[in-house]
Every structure is written in structure tokens, then in C-alpha cells.
Scaffold this motif. Structure first.
Motif, PDB file in Angstrom:
ATOM      1  N   ALA A 111       2.711  15.294   6.041  1.00  0.00           N
ATOM      2  CA  ALA A 111       1.335  15.499   5.584  1.00  0.00           C
ATOM      3  C   ALA A 111       0.462  14.296   5.930  1.00  0.00           C
ATOM      4  O   ALA A 111      -0.674  14.442   6.412  1.00  0.00           O
ATOM      5  CB  ALA A 111       1.325  15.751   4.076  1.00  0.00           C
ATOM      6  N   GLU A 112       0.993  13.101   5.704  1.00  0.00           N
ATOM      7  CA  GLU A 112       0.225  11.898   6.008  1.00  0.00           C
ATOM      8  C   GLU A 112       0.156  11.646   7.512  1.00  0.00           C
ATOM      9  O   GLU A 112      -0.871  11.193   8.034  1.00  0.00           O
ATOM     10  CB  GLU A 112       0.848  10.683   5.303  1.00  0.00           C
ATOM     11  N   ASP A 113       1.252  11.952   8.222  1.00  0.00           N
ATOM     12  CA  ASP A 113       1.260  11.675   9.661  1.00  0.00           C
ATOM     13  C   ASP A 113       0.287  12.574  10.409  1.00  0.00           C
ATOM     14  O   ASP A 113      -0.192  12.216  11.487  1.00  0.00           O
ATOM     15  CB  ASP A 113       2.684  11.863  10.213  1.00  0.00           C
ATOM     16  N   ALA A 114      -0.007  13.747   9.850  1.00  0.00           N
ATOM     17  CA  ALA A 114      -0.969  14.634  10.504  1.00  0.00           C
ATOM     18  C   ALA A 114      -2.342  13.982  10.621  1.00  0.00           C
ATOM     19  O   ALA A 114      -3.118  14.310  11.519  1.00  0.00           O
ATOM     20  CB  ALA A 114      -1.078  15.945   9.721  1.00  0.00           C
ATOM     21  N   ARG A 115      -2.643  13.037   9.734  1.00  0.00           N
ATOM     22  CA  ARG A 115      -3.915  12.312   9.821  1.00  0.00           C
ATOM     23  C   ARG A 115      -3.964  11.428  11.070  1.00  0.00           C
ATOM     24  O   ARG A 115      -5.033  10.978  11.488  1.00  0.00           O
ATOM     25  CB  ARG A 115      -4.101  11.418   8.588  1.00  0.00           C
ATOM     26  N   ARG A 116      -2.783  11.167  11.653  1.00  0.00           N
ATOM     27  CA  ARG A 116      -2.720  10.259  12.799  1.00  0.00           C
ATOM     28  C   ARG A 116      -2.454  11.001  14.108  1.00  0.00           C
ATOM     29  O   ARG A 116      -1.972  10.400  15.077  1.00  0.00           O
ATOM     30  CB  ARG A 116      -1.641   9.201  12.553  1.00  0.00           C
ATOM     31  N   ALA A 117      -2.738  12.302  14.148  1.00  0.00           N
ATOM     32  CA  ALA A 117      -2.602  13.055  15.390  1.00  0.00           C
ATOM     33  C   ALA A 117      -3.862  12.825  16.228  1.00  0.00           C
ATOM     34  O   ALA A 117      -4.708  13.703  16.409  1.00  0.00           O
ATOM     35  CB  ALA A 117      -2.411  14.542  15.094  1.00  0.00           C
ATOM     36  N   TYR A 118      -3.976  11.596  16.712  1.00  0.00           N
ATOM     37  CA  TYR A 118      -5.202  11.158  17.378  1.00  0.00           C
ATOM     38  C   TYR A 118      -5.315  11.730  18.797  1.00  0.00           C
ATOM     39  O   TYR A 118      -4.333  11.935  19.488  1.00  0.00           O
ATOM     40  CB  TYR A 118      -5.241   9.635  17.499  1.00  0.00           C
ATOM     41  N   GLY A 119      -6.554  11.905  19.218  1.00  0.00           N
ATOM     42  CA  GLY A 119      -6.848  12.088  20.632  1.00  0.00           C
ATOM     43  C   GLY A 119      -7.287  10.748  21.204  1.00  0.00           C
ATOM     44  O   GLY A 119      -6.977   9.696  20.643  1.00  0.00           O
TER      45      GLY A 119
END
Length: 474
Positions: A111-119
Motif C-alpha cells: 500500500a505504501e510502496d504504491a505511492r512510489r510508483a514514479y514516472g
């Protein structure tokens, strides 16, 4: 036993046909699992399509908040979920509770790592903005086994939902209660209708129907190599990517400079967890001749301390096998090894009591030609073989099509690096037999599959990369 139903489009659904659920420690029927009809599957696919449209457009902060609430609920309900798991799967209650708490942690991580799915923005011409974006791949069809009734489904659900995908998951018919308890946590946390759908049914029919559907964009599977190859072929025929975490036959190399007592104790603990029904279980022990006898002595002594029984009873450290098929497989592997010259050091037979119990088994004097050294036992059998040359041990370790996990014991950093470079495996542990962790990827090479679950890599399968070139105009 918990109330077992299908979960489709935000509703718990009953269906007419079902199968009994057995307690493997007593062989008693403890519940009934419903089998989805074609109409049920079609409703789940339609729901997943609608749910995806809503979920992918839900702001990341809101998505994350819902998933964190689900993790909190699962943590609060850990004792209840663990008891359901032990009743239907057999593992000792402390193991079951530990599994529930680990998967709650895995959900929090995703859940937290989804915030870091950066482009990213790429330098380009003055009148152009060139960017790369990560977007959810779409509705997922997932299939999970019975050996980790919470762990396997959660890896798929957490990865898919964190990335913004919807999912139709077929969990194992042998362990449906645990899957239902997981889904209840998501439903109670506020996951919108259609985003998460749970079905049970005939494995071949369900997988064929879901994979063929135009709604499905990704196939995720954990299970045996033969079934994985079949599902991957079906996905490939439909030009759909797949994530495959398949079987293993993990080698353990105990080098000449290793501490044989420490290596044996660490290995025994890992070998008999979940009665050996673990795809990363250490299952081929290659021990240098100089420490072989001491290793075998301590391995046997540690095996004697394994307490076999009903997972609900205090002090039990190994429960039953999941079904009669596993008992038959254990008996056949032991018989083959003994007929070819192996020595039965410990165990080797079914226990004379109700339930699917097989004694913790140690075989010594084994050779490469024995089936137990070539076929994944997926049970409480430990074959131990001596070696003289490390290169030969690595050859034996890498001689099979499996490539999921491997383990090595040595006091030398140089030898450790030789093992790291030499093992053909996706997961490697040195001087311990470590399991999966949220923050790092797990997965296999060769016939043990492809793709990774866990760590930042765990979201990659559920995302697609979009290149955007935006020409600026007045």
C-alpha cells in the motif's frame, strides 16, 4: 469453520454445488466450499471490469488509506483467522498466526510502496515534454494454492489493489475459509464493489474461462510447475503477460568450513515448517564429507525434537500433511530411496492415528539417481548426501530444472561469494534458511517461474509503462 461463500461485486454469494472441506488433523468434514458456475464467473469478470474503472481513478491517498485499514483489521482478527487456517490446513496455530501477521505487513508495504510508483520527465526538445508514466495493467486473474492460505492470496491481492488493478482470485478449495476471512477485511475496510472478487471451483474450468476472457489483462499464479506451464501457455495464446511463482527443490550446501551443528539446527527448523509443504523448503542436503557425520548426528537429534500433532494443541511444531495424496507421495519417495540403498535414519512412515500425519523423515546415503533427489518432495523428508568437491556440489545443486531457492553454510566470505555466483536460484540465503520478506523480491529462474513478488519489484507486474510525448502548442 467460517462461513464460506463466493464474493462477487461486493456481495457474498451462495451457489448450489459444493465440496466438503476436511480438517487434515482429524479427517472430519468441517465445512462446505461452493463451486462457481460459468454465470458466477461471468458476473465476477463484469464486476472486475467496472471495479477497475473506479479503482484506478481513486486518488492514491484514498486507495492507500483503504488498504491500510484492511491491514489493521487483519491484524486485529489475527487469532480468529489463524484458527480457521489451522483447522482447514493443519499447520500449528503459532505458524498460522505468524502467517496472518506477515501478510498484514505485506499489505502495508504494498500500500505504501504504491505511492512510489514514479514516472519520470526526460530532457527533450524545447517545445516537447517527454515523460514516462506507470499505470495499472487492468483486471487480474489470480490462482493460489493451499499451503499458505493467507500468504499466497495476499501477495496477489495486495500487489494488484495497490497498483490500482481489480482482481478475480480463485483460492484453493482445500482452504477456503482463510481466503474468505482475508476478503472480509478488505470489504469491511471499504474496497469498492467489483474491485476484489473471490471464487472457488473446478481449477481447470475456472482458469480456462478467466484467462480466455477479454476482461483479464494479467494472469498471476502460484503452484506446481506442470500447472504453471499450462496456465502460462493459455495466457500466451491470448497475448497476456503472466506472473509465475512455481515449485522448487531447494539445495542446501554445507561446506567443509561450516559449523555443522548450527547448519543442522537451522536446516531442521526450516525443513519441517508447514510439514515441508513449502516451495522454498530446503529439500536436498549436500554436506561435505569432513562434517557429514556431525551434521547427520545433529540433524537427527533436532528432528527428534519436532513435535507432531494437531496444530491446535499446545507445543505442536509440525502438523499433518494437507491431504492423502501427499501421504502417498511421501511413501513412494521413501520406498524408492531405500530400495536403491538409502538408509532410513528417522521416520519414513505414516503415523498410526487419525489425520494425514507423516513422521519427520531423514534419509542418509542418498544418491543423485533416487527420486527424492530429483522430484520435489513437498513434505517432511530430508535426504542427505555427502560431497568432496564444492564444484561438484554446485553441479548437483544446479542439475535440475528447478531454480527457486537455495541455501549455503560457510564461515568463509570467499566461499560464500562462490555460492552466490554458483547457485542458479532466484532466492539465496547464506548461513540461514530465511523466508520471504515484504521489502525484497521473491521468485524463481528456469522452470521455477518468472516475475517477482515482494519489494519494489512486486508491483512491476501489475503496472504498464506508458511513454508520453507532449508537443507544446499555443
Amino acid at each position: 469453520m467460517t462461513d464460506v461463500k463466493l464474493y462477487i461485486d461486493g456481495e457474498w454469494v451462495e451457489t448450489g454445488e459444493g465440496l466438503p472441506v476436511l480438517d487434515p488433523a482429524t479427517e472430519e468434514i468441517i465445512g462446505q466450499v461452493p463451486l462457481a458456475t460459468t454465470a458466477d464467473l461471468d458476473r465476477a469478470l463484469e464486476a472486475a471490469t467496472r471495479g477497475y474503472g473506479q479503482w484506478r481513478n481513486t486518488p492514491i491517498a484514498e486507495r492507500t488509506g483503504i488498504l491500510l485499514r484492511a491491514a489493521a483489521l487483519l491484524t486485529e482478527r489475527a487469532d480468529r483467522v489463524a484458527r480457521v487456517m489451522t483447522r482447514e490446513q493443519g499447520k500449528p496455530l503459532p505458524e498460522a498466526r505468524g502467517e496472518v501477521l506477515r501478510v498484514a505487513g505485506a499489505l502495508r508495504w504494498d500500500a505504501e510502496d504504491a505511492r512510489r510508483a514514479y514516472g519520470r520527465i526526460i530532457p527533450s526538445a524545447d517545445d516537447t515534454v517527454l515523460s514516462v508514466r506507470q499505470e495499472p495493467i487492468g483486471p487480474v486473474a489470480a490462482f493460489t494454492p493451499w499451503n499458505f492460505p493467507a500468504g499466497s492470496p495476499m501477495r496477489k491481492i495486495a500487489g494488484a489493489l495497490a497498483a490500482g488493478c481489480s482482481i478475480v482470485i480463485k483460492a484453493a478449495e482445500e482452504t477456503p475459509g482463510t481466503a474468505c476471512e482475508l476478503v472480509r477485511c478488505f470489504a469491511d475496510a471499504g474496497v469498492p464493489a467489483g474491485v476484489l472478487n473471490l471464487v472457488f471451483g473446478d481449477p481447470a474450468e475456472v482458469s480456462r474461462h478467466l484467462i480466455a476472457s477479454e476482461a483479464i489483462r494479467l494472469v498471476a499464479f502460484t503452484g506446481s510447475i506442470p500447472v504453471g506451464k499450462l496456465l502460462a501457455a493459455q495466457a500466451g495464446a491470448a497475448m497476456k503477460p503472466s506472473l509465475m511463482e512455481l515449485g522448487g527443490h531447494a539445495p542446501v550446501i554445507v561446506c567443509a568450513d561450516a559449523d555443522p551443528v548450527r547448519a543442522a539446527r537451522k536446516s531442521v527448523f526450516a525443513k519441517f515448517v508447514n510439514a515441508g509443504q513449502v516451495c522454498t523448503s530446503p529439500s536436498r542436503f549436500l554436506v561435505h564429507t569432513s562434517v557429514y557425520e556431525r551434521f547427520v548426528e545433529e540433524f537427527g537429534a533436532a528432528t527428534d525434537r519436532v513435535v507432531v500433532g494437531n496444530g491446535l494443541d499446545d507445543g505442536v511444531t509440525m502438523g499433518p500433511l494437507a491431504n492423502p495424496r501427499r501421504l502417498k507421495a511421501m511413501e513412494e519417495l521413501v520406498a524408492d530411496a531405500v530400495s536403491k540403498g538409502a538408509v532410513l535414519n528417522r521416520g519414513g512412515e505414516r503415523l498410526d492415528r487419525p489425520g494425514f500425519f507423516f513422521a519427520p523423515t531423514v534419509l542418509t546415503g542418498v544418491t543423485e539417481q533416487m527420486r527424492v533427489m530429483r522430484e520435489e518432495p513437498f513434505g517432511p523428508i530430508a535426504p542427505i548426501m555427502a560431497f568432496d568437491d564444492l564444484d561438484d556440489a554446485l553441479r548437483i545443486a544446479n542439475s535440475l530444472p528447478y531454480g527457486l531457492a537455495a541455501y549455503g553454510f560457510t564461515r568463509s566470505s570467499k566461499t560464500a561469494e562462490t555460492l552466490v555466483r554458483g547457485f542458479e536460484a532466484g532466492i539465496l540465503s547464506i548461513n540461514h534458511c530465511g523466508g520471504s520478506v515484504h521489502e525484497a523480491p521473491s521468485g524463481g529462474v528456469k522452470s521455477s517461474g518468472y516475475g517477482r513478488e515482494g519489494g519494489p519489484e512486486g508491483l512491476e507486474a501489475y503496472l504498464v509503462t506508458k511513454r508520453v510525448s507532449h508537443l507544446l502548442v499555443d
